[in-house]
Every structure is written in structure tokens, then in C-alpha cells.
Design a protein around this motif. Structure first.
Motif, PDB file in Angstrom:
ATOM      1  N   ASN A  21      64.184  59.272  52.318  1.00 51.10           N
ATOM      2  CA  ASN A  21      65.123  60.369  52.589  1.00 51.10           C
ATOM      3  C   ASN A  21      65.391  61.213  51.344  1.00 51.10           C
ATOM      4  OD1 ASN A  21      65.474  59.531  55.300  1.00 51.10           O
ATOM      5  ND2 ASN A  21      66.997  58.004  54.644  1.00 51.10           N
ATOM      6  N   GLY A  22      64.319  61.469  50.576  1.00 53.99           N
ATOM      7  CA  GLY A  22      64.435  62.337  49.418  1.00 53.99           C
ATOM      8  C   GLY A  22      65.058  61.693  48.195  1.00 53.99           C
ATOM      9  N   LYS A  23      65.312  60.381  48.263  1.00 56.32           N
ATOM     10  CA  LYS A  23      65.930  59.663  47.146  1.00 56.32           C
ATOM     11  C   LYS A  23      64.982  58.591  46.610  1.00 56.32           C
ATOM     12  CE  LYS A  23      70.257  61.374  47.395  1.00 56.32           C
ATOM     13  NZ  LYS A  23      70.963  62.032  46.267  1.00 56.32           N
ATOM     14  N   ILE A  24      65.054  58.368  45.307  1.00 55.01           N
ATOM     15  CA  ILE A  24      64.325  57.258  44.688  1.00 55.01           C
ATOM     16  C   ILE A  24      65.224  56.028  44.727  1.00 55.01           C
ATOM     17  CG2 ILE A  24      63.333  56.368  42.545  1.00 55.01           C
ATOM     18  CD1 ILE A  24      62.594  59.258  41.838  1.00 55.01           C
ATOM     19  N   HIS A  25      64.738  54.979  45.364  1.00 53.00           N
ATOM     20  CA  HIS A  25      65.488  53.729  45.477  1.00 53.00           C
ATOM     21  C   HIS A  25      64.845  52.665  44.587  1.00 53.00           C
ATOM     22  CE1 HIS A  25      67.857  54.783  49.199  1.00 53.00           C
ATOM     23  NE2 HIS A  25      66.911  55.715  49.227  1.00 53.00           N
ATOM     24  N   VAL A  26      65.670  51.909  43.894  1.00 53.71           N
ATOM     25  CA  VAL A  26      65.203  50.794  43.071  1.00 53.71           C
ATOM     26  C   VAL A  26      65.829  49.511  43.594  1.00 53.71           C
ATOM     27  CG1 VAL A  26      65.218  49.751  40.761  1.00 53.71           C
ATOM     28  CG2 VAL A  26      64.849  52.211  41.017  1.00 53.71           C
ATOM     29  N   THR A  27      65.007  48.480  43.743  1.00 53.73           N
ATOM     30  CA  THR A  27      65.494  47.175  44.177  1.00 53.73           C
ATOM     31  C   THR A  27      65.414  46.208  43.003  1.00 53.73           C
ATOM     32  OG1 THR A  27      64.700  47.563  46.424  1.00 53.73           O
ATOM     33  CG2 THR A  27      65.192  45.288  45.811  1.00 53.73           C
ATOM     34  N   ALA A  28      66.555  45.659  42.600  1.00 51.30           N
ATOM     35  CA  ALA A  28      66.594  44.799  41.413  1.00 51.30           C
ATOM     36  C   ALA A  28      67.791  43.871  41.474  1.00 51.30           C
ATOM     37  CB  ALA A  28      66.669  45.650  40.143  1.00 51.30           C
ATOM     38  N   ASN A  29      67.673  42.766  40.786  1.00 47.87           N
ATOM     39  CA  ASN A  29      68.831  41.913  40.517  1.00 47.87           C
ATOM     40  C   ASN A  29      69.678  42.635  39.470  1.00 47.87           C
ATOM     41  OD1 ASN A  29      70.591  40.013  39.353  1.00 47.87           O
ATOM     42  ND2 ASN A  29      69.208  38.310  39.808  1.00 47.87           N
ATOM     43  N   PRO A  30      70.907  43.000  39.781  1.00 49.73           N
ATOM     44  CA  PRO A  30      71.725  43.757  38.819  1.00 49.73           C
ATOM     45  C   PRO A  30      71.844  43.099  37.448  1.00 49.73           C
ATOM     46  CG  PRO A  30      72.759  43.781  40.970  1.00 49.73           C
ATOM     47  CD  PRO A  30      71.611  42.818  41.067  1.00 49.73           C
ATOM     48  N   ASP A  31      71.816  41.757  37.424  1.00 52.49           N
ATOM     49  CA  ASP A  31      71.906  41.071  36.130  1.00 52.49           C
ATOM     50  C   ASP A  31      70.741  41.445  35.215  1.00 52.49           C
ATOM     51  OD1 ASP A  31      74.234  39.810  36.840  1.00 52.49           O
ATOM     52  OD2 ASP A  31      73.288  37.899  37.346  1.00 52.49           O
ATOM     53  N   PHE A  32      69.567  41.663  35.801  1.00 51.62           N
ATOM     54  CA  PHE A  32      68.377  41.956  35.000  1.00 51.62           C
ATOM     55  C   PHE A  32      68.358  43.398  34.490  1.00 51.62           C
ATOM     56  CE2 PHE A  32      65.773  38.535  37.432  1.00 51.62           C
ATOM     57  CZ  PHE A  32      66.459  37.544  36.736  1.00 51.62           C
ATOM     58  N   THR A  33      69.310  44.209  34.925  1.00 54.87           N
ATOM     59  CA  THR A  33      69.381  45.592  34.436  1.00 54.87           C
ATOM     60  C   THR A  33      70.353  45.746  33.274  1.00 54.87           C
ATOM     61  OG1 THR A  33      71.160  46.320  35.928  1.00 54.87           O
ATOM     62  CG2 THR A  33      68.902  46.377  36.781  1.00 54.87           C
ATOM     63  N   LEU A  34      71.035  44.654  32.921  1.00 57.20           N
ATOM     64  CA  LEU A  34      71.947  44.677  31.780  1.00 57.20           C
ATOM     65  C   LEU A  34      71.146  44.563  30.487  1.00 57.20           C
ATOM     66  CD1 LEU A  34      74.680  42.234  33.136  1.00 57.20           C
ATOM     67  CD2 LEU A  34      74.702  44.755  33.195  1.00 57.20           C
ATOM     68  N   LYS A  35      71.622  45.204  29.442  1.00 55.52           N
ATOM     69  CA  LYS A  35      70.858  45.228  28.190  1.00 55.52           C
ATOM     70  C   LYS A  35      70.653  43.831  27.629  1.00 55.52           C
ATOM     71  CE  LYS A  35      70.342  47.871  23.934  1.00 55.52           C
ATOM     72  NZ  LYS A  35      70.875  48.964  23.083  1.00 55.52           N
ATOM     73  N   GLU A  36      71.618  42.949  27.793  1.00 58.56           N
ATOM     74  CA  GLU A  36      71.483  41.601  27.229  1.00 58.56           C
ATOM     75  C   GLU A  36      70.440  40.769  27.981  1.00 58.56           C
ATOM     76  OE1 GLU A  36      75.510  41.558  29.529  1.00 58.56           O
ATOM     77  OE2 GLU A  36      74.329  42.982  28.339  1.00 58.56           O
ATOM     78  N   ASN A  37      70.012  41.243  29.160  1.00 58.76           N
ATOM     79  CA  ASN A  37      69.007  40.519  29.947  1.00 58.76           C
ATOM     80  C   ASN A  37      67.711  41.312  30.083  1.00 58.76           C
ATOM     81  OD1 ASN A  37      70.852  38.421  30.441  1.00 58.76           O
ATOM     82  ND2 ASN A  37      71.701  39.486  32.207  1.00 58.76           N
ATOM     83  N   LEU A  38      67.413  42.128  29.081  1.00 55.35           N
ATOM     84  CA  LEU A  38      66.282  43.049  29.208  1.00 55.35           C
ATOM     85  C   LEU A  38      64.925  42.349  29.189  1.00 55.35           C
ATOM     86  CD1 LEU A  38      65.082  43.275  26.060  1.00 55.35           C
ATOM     87  CD2 LEU A  38      67.066  44.723  25.779  1.00 55.35           C
ATOM     88  N   ALA A  39      64.845  41.151  28.623  1.00 56.19           N
ATOM     89  CA  ALA A  39      63.554  40.487  28.452  1.00 56.19           C
ATOM     90  C   ALA A  39      63.201  39.630  29.661  1.00 56.19           C
ATOM     91  CB  ALA A  39      63.567  39.625  27.196  1.00 56.19           C
ATOM     92  N   ARG A  40      61.920  39.636  30.003  1.00 61.82           N
ATOM     93  CA  ARG A  40      61.405  38.792  31.087  1.00 61.82           C
ATOM     94  C   ARG A  40      60.647  37.619  30.482  1.00 61.82           C
ATOM     95  NH1 ARG A  40      56.286  40.919  33.337  1.00 61.82           N
ATOM     96  NH2 ARG A  40      55.441  39.195  32.141  1.00 61.82           N
ATOM     97  N   PRO A  41      60.862  36.408  30.970  1.00 65.97           N
ATOM     98  CA  PRO A  41      60.140  35.261  30.410  1.00 65.97           C
ATOM     99  C   PRO A  41      58.649  35.363  30.680  1.00 65.97           C
ATOM    100  CG  PRO A  41      61.446  34.605  32.318  1.00 65.97           C
ATOM    101  CD  PRO A  41      61.804  36.018  32.032  1.00 65.97           C
ATOM    102  N   PRO A  42      57.825  34.612  29.932  1.00 71.14           N
ATOM    103  CA  PRO A  42      56.377  34.672  30.151  1.00 71.14           C
ATOM    104  C   PRO A  42      56.030  34.224  31.564  1.00 71.14           C
ATOM    105  CG  PRO A  42      56.950  32.809  28.758  1.00 71.14           C
ATOM    106  CD  PRO A  42      58.183  33.646  28.886  1.00 71.14           C
ATOM    107  N   LYS A  43      54.924  34.722  32.072  1.00 74.64           N
ATOM    108  CA  LYS A  43      54.544  34.450  33.459  1.00 74.64           C
ATOM    109  C   LYS A  43      54.294  32.969  33.716  1.00 74.64           C
ATOM    110  CE  LYS A  43      52.350  38.886  34.529  1.00 74.64           C
ATOM    111  NZ  LYS A  43      51.050  39.573  34.724  1.00 74.64           N
ATOM    112  N   LEU A  44      53.670  32.292  32.761  1.00 71.86           N
ATOM    113  CA  LEU A  44      53.271  30.902  32.980  1.00 71.86           C
ATOM    114  C   LEU A  44      54.477  29.980  32.838  1.00 71.86           C
ATOM    115  CD1 LEU A  44      50.792  29.125  33.533  1.00 71.86           C
ATOM    116  CD2 LEU A  44      50.598  28.820  31.082  1.00 71.86           C
ATOM    117  N   SER A  45      54.779  29.224  33.865  1.00 74.65           N
ATOM    118  CA  SER A  45      55.924  28.313  33.803  1.00 74.65           C
ATOM    119  C   SER A  45      55.537  27.055  33.031  1.00 74.65           C
ATOM    120  CB  SER A  45      56.365  27.933  35.218  1.00 74.65           C
ATOM    121  OG  SER A  45      55.399  27.105  35.820  1.00 74.65           O
TER     122      SER A  45
END
Length: 548
Positions: free
Chosen positions: A97-121
Motif C-alpha cells: 500500500n505504498g509503504k515500506i514495511h520492516v519486520t524485526a524483533n524490536p530488541d535487535f534494532t536497539l544500538k546496544e544489540n546491533l551485532a549478530r552472532p556468527p551463523k555457526l552455533s
């Protein structure tokens, strides 16, 4: 917290090749458009937290930090280039509907949570087998670990480091004189063990390597480790001039945390310091110490201006002018005769003699470069070049090995590698990091030739940024005024711009590094005629057709 889908921007507000930082709940996300595709990621660089929207986007889906050259993949958030210590989050994005939508866990959009762990568990690690041994605990070692795990390497990884701590952000030592290693570690030893499956052998020296048996010998035979792949990354050893007095107790070189502690303890208000050498390390320390109310700061250099060989006379003169305004006294085009002891304590330096004149000193710092720390490899079968470096091929594999020996790589300060058609050894912290990333990918099963543009930065009153390789450049084109610490310098060699430096002109150097990578750097004549690097389109999908 559960993921949320939020409309963050009108569709028409984001053009092809454009990226913007937008609000998301209490955090921020970066949205970018390449053709008809919309992408969303963390908004900040995992290195020092720079806003990625102020950086550079390329049509082949790279986001380049505006400050220090860290780069991420727009589609996945994966690290593309050091010095990023961690990947960023990648979020789902779509248009409705003419809008850009982003789907995310809000916690991961905070600056203190900016890093993603490595892919391999951690569940994917195989604790048995020979695995990879890394000699050295610097930038190259850390980035090799990150890359190995990011690219799916499941086997054991061991780091053997002389230093008594995990890999650190070494650049902060000379730029901020930090004395606590725990404040500099990229990852704690526990994190390296638990999250990356790394066995860190800190405070341990490799004293020899047995190539035929694929074994490294520790502390003169007290222990040994077998390997399948070996990464030689011991870094450099600070050089000392062969002059009288060089071994007096308060004559310091500068490389590690213990050196930072010594200089910090000595640099008290009212003290006098003499720097031998006007290197980047020396002048970064000069910048820090000029704020400490010392009685005097003297700098001895061989060239007419500091940094002259790398940055040219005009930039060197501008930086010299700044340091003089801070009370620093230069003694250039000068050689040191000797360091003389104090009369009341012959174990301590009391002055440095240049041209017959004694410069008084309560302590002396010698910043005259480093030598490859490869003494332990003599007699191993690895051929050392003049000066101690190790020649490698485009995959950073050691080039000169005994017959039937393979799986040995050399990176960082010790590697003599192909760059811009030459075999070179570059002592940049970031080059070592990107070496480690390339080797990690190769060992993980995805052979990666090293093709990165060298990048470095230096704190000289303002942030100096540099990309490229311009040894023996023919000309320098200056836009702006180095004397005012605001300029762009273009380095010309054989009719082409091969490097760019700047102060207070971000993200010019980030753009320049990508233009060099893509073969789209404007000509010297175009720059002289006023062409702006930031005006060159490398972000839209249509720009891909121009890539050389």
C-alpha cells in the motif's frame, strides 16, 4: 520479544541506490533500495557504532561504514571487510500500500544489540581432530576466527599468543593510551571458547614449527600442538635504532598493553618526552600526550615533514603545523647520535643528543617501525625474505615451502603479498584483519584470493583516513587545506589515482575505496577539473554496467 512489522517509510521516499536510517519502535533500522528490491539491516556499524546511513552503498550490495572501512553485505548482514568484529542483523522488508514495511524483533534494532552472532552455533563444533592453529593473537587472528566460523568451519581452532589476553583493538593503544586489556578485547576468552569454539593459549610463545609433522612447538618444547592448517600471524616486533643508550630503562617502544602502561605511568604533568621517529604510532602518541600538560614534547624525524613518504609534503606540513600549535617541537631531517643517561641514575635516560645538542628527557619513545616477528621460523623450512617477511600467493598461502608441505598461510605484518601488481608488505592493522578474513574463508572451503583495498586511519587532531596503495607516487592533488585539517588528497602513480586520504570529508575515503575496487576511480584530470567522488554513481543498479 516477538517480531513486529512496522511501516517505516513511504515507498517513493527511497530511490534506487539510496539508503536511509529510520525509526523502528524504540530503535533504528537501515533501509536501502537496489532496483526493485528493498533491504533492511541494523543501522550502526559493529566496529565503533558509526551510522551506516552516512556511509556508502554499492550496487553489488555492500554497505561501507563512513569511518574506518568496515563493510557488510546488505542482503545478509554478513561481514564483507574488517574491522567489523561482528555481523549486523538483516531484517525482512516489503512494500505494501505504498509503504515500506520492516519486520524485526524490536530488541535487535536497539544500538546496544546491533551485532549478530556468527551463523555457526556451538552445537556445530567438532572438538576433536587437528583443526587450525593460529600463531599470534592480533587482528588477523581474530578476523580469521570470525571468518572461519561465519563460513561454516566446524573443526578445532587454537590461537597461540604471546600476549596474556584475548585479541584486542590494538589501534586504541596509541590513539587513546588505554592500559586495561579487558577494555580492548574484541571478545572475552570465555566468549571465544563458548561462542566460537576457540582454544586460546594466551601468554604462550611458539618457539619453532615442524612442517613435516604439522606441529608447533611451544615454549622450547614444554608443549606442542598438531594442526591440519596453520596460519602464521605473529605481527611485528618494534625496531630499535643501533645507538648508545637504546636499552636504558625509560626508553620505550610501543606495541602492546604493557607498553601503554609504561608510557601512561611516565607521562605525568611537568615531564619531558623525546620521540625518536615521526611514524604514525609516534604521532598518535604525541596527540594523546600533548593533552597531558607535559613540560616539553620533542619529535626527531629523518624527513622534512612527518608522514612525508606516505602522505606527501603538503599533508605532512599541514599536520606538522597542527602539532606545533599544540606545543610540539620538531627536529626534522635529523639523525640521533645517542641517548645519554642521567647523571644521578645511569640506568635511566636523561636526554637525546641530535646534531651535538642534548634534548632533555624524562622518558624516550622510539617509534621507528616494526620488523616481522618471524625469528622462531628460522630453520623450519619456511624461507624468510630479506627483512624477515614471508612471501605468499594471492590466497596468502606461503609460497616457498619444502616439498609435500601444504596448508600453511601467512598474514598481516609478516606477509609479502601481491597488491597492485607488486609484492608488498603492509603494516596496517586493517590489512591484517582482512587477510584473516580471506584465509578463514579459504580454509572453510571457499577459496578467496586477497583483493582488498588497503585502508587505515590515524588520530591526528582530526581523524585522518586513507585508502589505497601509493608507494612511490608521482603526484598529489590536494583539494582543501591540510593546514586547516580539512582536505582531500589524491595520490597519482603512472597517470592513475591509486590512493586517497582525507580529513573532515567523510565518507570520501569509503567511496574512494569502492571506486578503486570497482575500477571506477576518476582520472587525475577529472579530479583537477572538479569532479566529486561522492557524485560518481556506484549505488544504483544501472551503475553495474560501468564496472571495469
Amino acid at each position: 520479544m516477538a517480531a513486529r512489522s512496522i511501516a517505516v517509510l513511504d515507498e517513493h521516499d527511497l530511490k534506487d541506490g539510496q539508503m536511509k536510517e529510520v525509526d523502528f519502535d524504540k530503535g533504528k533500522v537501515l533501509v536501502a533500495r537496489l532496483g526493485d528490491e528493498i533491504h533492511a539491516t541494523s543501522a550502526y556499524c559493529t566496529h565503533y557504532g558509526a551510522p551506516l546511513a552516512k556511509g556508502v552503498l554499492t550496487a553489488d550490495a555492500r554497505i561501507v561504514c563512513p569511518w574506518h572501512g568496515a563493510c557488510f553485505n546488505l542482503c545478509s548482514g554478513d561481514i564483507e571487510d574488517a574491522p567489523a568484529p561482528s555481523a549486523i542483523h538483516s531484517f525482512k522488508a516489503h512494500i505494501s500500500n505504498g509503504k515500506i514495511h520492516v519486520t524485526a524483533n524490536p530488541d535487535f534494532t536497539l544500538k546496544e544489540n546491533l551485532a549478530r552472532p556468527p551463523k555457526l552455533s556451538t552445537a556445530g563444533f567438532d572438538a576433536v581432530g587437528k583443526g587450525t592453529v593460529i600463531i599470534g593473537g592480533g587482528s588477523g587472528a581474530f578476523q580469521a576466527v570470525e571468518s572461519l566460523r561465519e563460513h561454516g568451519y566446524k573443526f578445532p581452532i587454537t590461537i597461540v599468543s604471546k600476549e596474556p589476553h584475548a585479541p584486542i583493538d590494538r589501534t586504541k593503544l596509541s590513539k587513546a593510551l588505554i592500559t586495561d586489556a579487558s577494555k580492548l578485547e574484541w571478545k572475552t576468552p570465555a566468549d571465544l571458547k563458548i561462542k566460537y569454539g576457540v582454544n586460546l593459549r594466551a601468554g604462550v610463545s611458539v618457539t619453532s614449527v615442524e612442517l613435516q609433522d604439522r606441529r608447533v612447538i611451544l615454549d622450547n618444547g614444554k608443549d606442542n600442538i598438531v594442526y591440519d592448517k596453520l596460519i602464521i600471524a605473529p605481527g611485528g616486533t618494534p625496531r630499535k635504532l643501533p645507538i648508545p643508550g637504546v636499552d636504558l630503562e625509560n626508553v620505550y617502544t610501543f606495541r602492546g598493553v604493557s607498553d601503554s602502561q609504561k608510557v601512561d605511568s611516565a607521562a605525568l604533568e611537568g615531564k619531558k618526552v623525546v620521540f625518536i621517529g615521526s611514524s604514525f604510532i609516534s604521532m598518535e602518541l604525541v596527540t594523546v600526550l600533548s593533552k597531558r600538560k607535559l613540560a616539553s614534547i620533542d619529535v626527531i624525524g629523518m624527513e622534512e615533514y612527518p608522514f612525508e613518504v606516505v602522505l606527501g609534503k603538503q599533508v605532512g606540513a599541514g599536520l606538522k603545523k597542527f602539532h606545533e600549535s599544540q606545543g610540539v617541537k620538531f627536529h626534522m631531517q635529523t639523525r640521533v647520535d645517542k641517548i645519554v643517561p642521567r647523571e644521578d641514575n645511569p640506568s635511566l635516560a636523561g636526554g637525546v643528543v641530535v646534531n651535538g645538542e642534548a634534548l632533555p628527557a624524562d622518558f624516550v619513545i622510539m617509534g621507528v617501525g616494526v620488523a616481522p616477528a618471524t625469528e622462531f621460523l628460522k630453520g623450519s623450512g619456511i624461507e624468510l625474505e630479506k627483512g624477515g617477511g614471508i612471501e605468499v600467493d594471492e590466497y596468502l598461502r606461503v609460497a616457498k615451502l619444502p616439498e609435500n608441505v601444504e596448508g600453511v598461510f601467512a598474514i598481516g605484518d609478516v606477509a609479502i603479498y601481491p597488491q597492485a601488481g607488486e609484492l608488498v608488505r603492509i603494516e596496517h592493522w586493517n590489512v591484517a584483519g582482512n587477510h584473516g578474513r580471506a584465509v578463514g574463508k579459504t580454509i572453510a572451503g571457499q577459496p578467496q584470493p586477497f583483493v582488498k583495498t588497503p585502508v587505515f586511519w590515524s588520530a591526528q587532531g582530526q581523524q585522518l583516513r586513507y585508502c589505497g596503495y601509493a608507494a612511490g607516487h608521482d603526484d598529489v592533488i590536494i583539494k582543501g587545506d591540510p593546514g586547516e585539517m580539512k582536505f582531500i588528497a589524491y595520490y597519482v602513480k603512472q597517470g592513475k589515482i591509486v590512493a586517497v586520504a582525507s580529513m573532515q570529508n567523510d565518507p570520501v575515503v569509503s567511496a574512494a575505496s569502492e571506486l578503486l575496487r570497482l575500477g571506477l576511480m576518476p582520472s587525475p584530470d577529472e579530479i583537477k577539473a572538479g569532479k566529486d567522488l561522492l557524485a560518481v554513481d556506484i549505488s544504483s543498479i544501472s551503475s553495474l554496467s560501468k564496472v571495469a
